[in-house]
Design a protein around this motif. Structure first.
Motif, PDB file in Angstrom:
ATOM      1  N   GLU A   1       6.838   8.457   8.960  1.00  0.00           N
ATOM      2  CA  GLU A   1       6.964   9.128   7.670  1.00  0.00           C
ATOM      3  C   GLU A   1       6.130   8.480   6.563  1.00  0.00           C
ATOM      4  N   ASN A   2       5.723   7.241   6.731  1.00  0.00           N
ATOM      5  CA  ASN A   2       4.947   6.565   5.709  1.00  0.00           C
ATOM      6  C   ASN A   2       3.492   6.343   6.106  1.00  0.00           C
ATOM      7  N   ILE A   3       3.047   7.036   7.143  1.00  0.00           N
ATOM      8  CA  ILE A   3       1.640   7.000   7.550  1.00  0.00           C
ATOM      9  C   ILE A   3       1.119   8.424   7.476  1.00  0.00           C
ATOM     10  N   LEU A   4       0.040   8.599   6.740  1.00  0.00           N
ATOM     11  CA  LEU A   4      -0.554   9.913   6.575  1.00  0.00           C
ATOM     12  C   LEU A   4      -0.926  10.488   7.940  1.00  0.00           C
ATOM     13  N   ARG A   5      -0.462  11.694   8.212  1.00  0.00           N
ATOM     14  CA  ARG A   5      -0.785  12.333   9.498  1.00  0.00           C
ATOM     15  C   ARG A   5      -2.200  12.889   9.478  1.00  0.00           C
ATOM     16  N   VAL A   6      -2.942  12.585  10.526  1.00  0.00           N
ATOM     17  CA  VAL A   6      -4.283  13.134  10.715  1.00  0.00           C
ATOM     18  C   VAL A   6      -4.176  14.177  11.812  1.00  0.00           C
ATOM     19  N   PHE A   7      -4.490  15.421  11.471  1.00  0.00           N
ATOM     20  CA  PHE A   7      -4.398  16.507  12.440  1.00  0.00           C
ATOM     21  C   PHE A   7      -5.670  16.668  13.257  1.00  0.00           C
TER      22      PHE A   7
ATOM     23  N   VAL B   1       8.921  -0.682  -7.021  1.00  0.00           N
ATOM     24  CA  VAL B   1       8.041  -1.583  -6.256  1.00  0.00           C
ATOM     25  C   VAL B   1       8.728  -1.999  -4.963  1.00  0.00           C
ATOM     26  N   GLY B   2       9.998  -2.347  -5.037  1.00  0.00           N
ATOM     27  CA  GLY B   2      10.745  -2.741  -3.836  1.00  0.00           C
ATOM     28  C   GLY B   2      10.792  -1.631  -2.804  1.00  0.00           C
ATOM     29  N   LEU B   3      11.023  -0.399  -3.252  1.00  0.00           N
ATOM     30  CA  LEU B   3      11.050   0.754  -2.339  1.00  0.00           C
ATOM     31  C   LEU B   3       9.695   0.923  -1.663  1.00  0.00           C
ATOM     32  N   TRP B   4       8.629   0.870  -2.439  1.00  0.00           N
ATOM     33  CA  TRP B   4       7.293   1.055  -1.867  1.00  0.00           C
ATOM     34  C   TRP B   4       6.932  -0.054  -0.889  1.00  0.00           C
ATOM     35  N   ILE B   5       7.306  -1.279  -1.208  1.00  0.00           N
ATOM     36  CA  ILE B   5       7.020  -2.393  -0.285  1.00  0.00           C
ATOM     37  C   ILE B   5       7.767  -2.192   1.028  1.00  0.00           C
ATOM     38  N   ARG B   6       9.031  -1.779   0.968  1.00  0.00           N
ATOM     39  CA  ARG B   6       9.789  -1.513   2.201  1.00  0.00           C
ATOM     40  C   ARG B   6       9.121  -0.409   3.022  1.00  0.00           C
ATOM     41  N   GLN B   7       8.656   0.646   2.343  1.00  0.00           N
ATOM     42  CA  GLN B   7       7.982   1.741   3.052  1.00  0.00           C
ATOM     43  C   GLN B   7       6.679   1.269   3.700  1.00  0.00           C
ATOM     44  N   MET B   8       5.911   0.463   2.980  1.00  0.00           N
ATOM     45  CA  MET B   8       4.651  -0.045   3.536  1.00  0.00           C
ATOM     46  C   MET B   8       4.897  -0.958   4.730  1.00  0.00           C
TER      47      MET B   8
END
Length: 98
Positions: A37-43, A82-89
């Motif tokens: 969900e946090n990696i851009l899908r390449v079709f 910032v904490g949310l984004w770091i967890r997602q990354m």
């Protein structure tokens, strides 16, 4: 299924060495194979014209991480965001290293 997509064009003329070309294509293959969900899908990917690599990706409404940093202005971002984004990354990085 209907969905919006984006087409990103990458200039390949600056990438002259064969090893760098292979690294780029390997990265595109990895992105296509990583359903997260946090990696851009390449079709799809294709060359058009020969010096341009085109990536057909999912459309991300609202911009990317860089856009969000710029939008935050001189005051910076709030710590909970910032904490949310770091967890997602980190979640995305973890799946890439499995």
């Amino acid at each position: 299924r209907n969905c919006y997509v984006a087409v990103k064009q990458l200039a390949r003329k600056g990438i002259r060495e064969a090893a760098q070309q292979e690294d780029l294509m390997r990265e595109v293959s990895m992105m296509r194979a990583c359903p997260h969900e946090n990696i851009l899908r390449v079709f799809e990917s294709f060359q058009d014209p020969p010096d341009q690599l085109c990536l057909v990706t999912e459309y991300c409404d609202g911009g990317d991480f860089g856009d969000k940093v710029k939008e935050s202005g001189p005051a910076g971002m709030r710590e909970p965001i910032v904490g949310l984004w770091i967890r997602q990354m980190l979640s995305a990085v973890q799946i890439l290293h499995v």
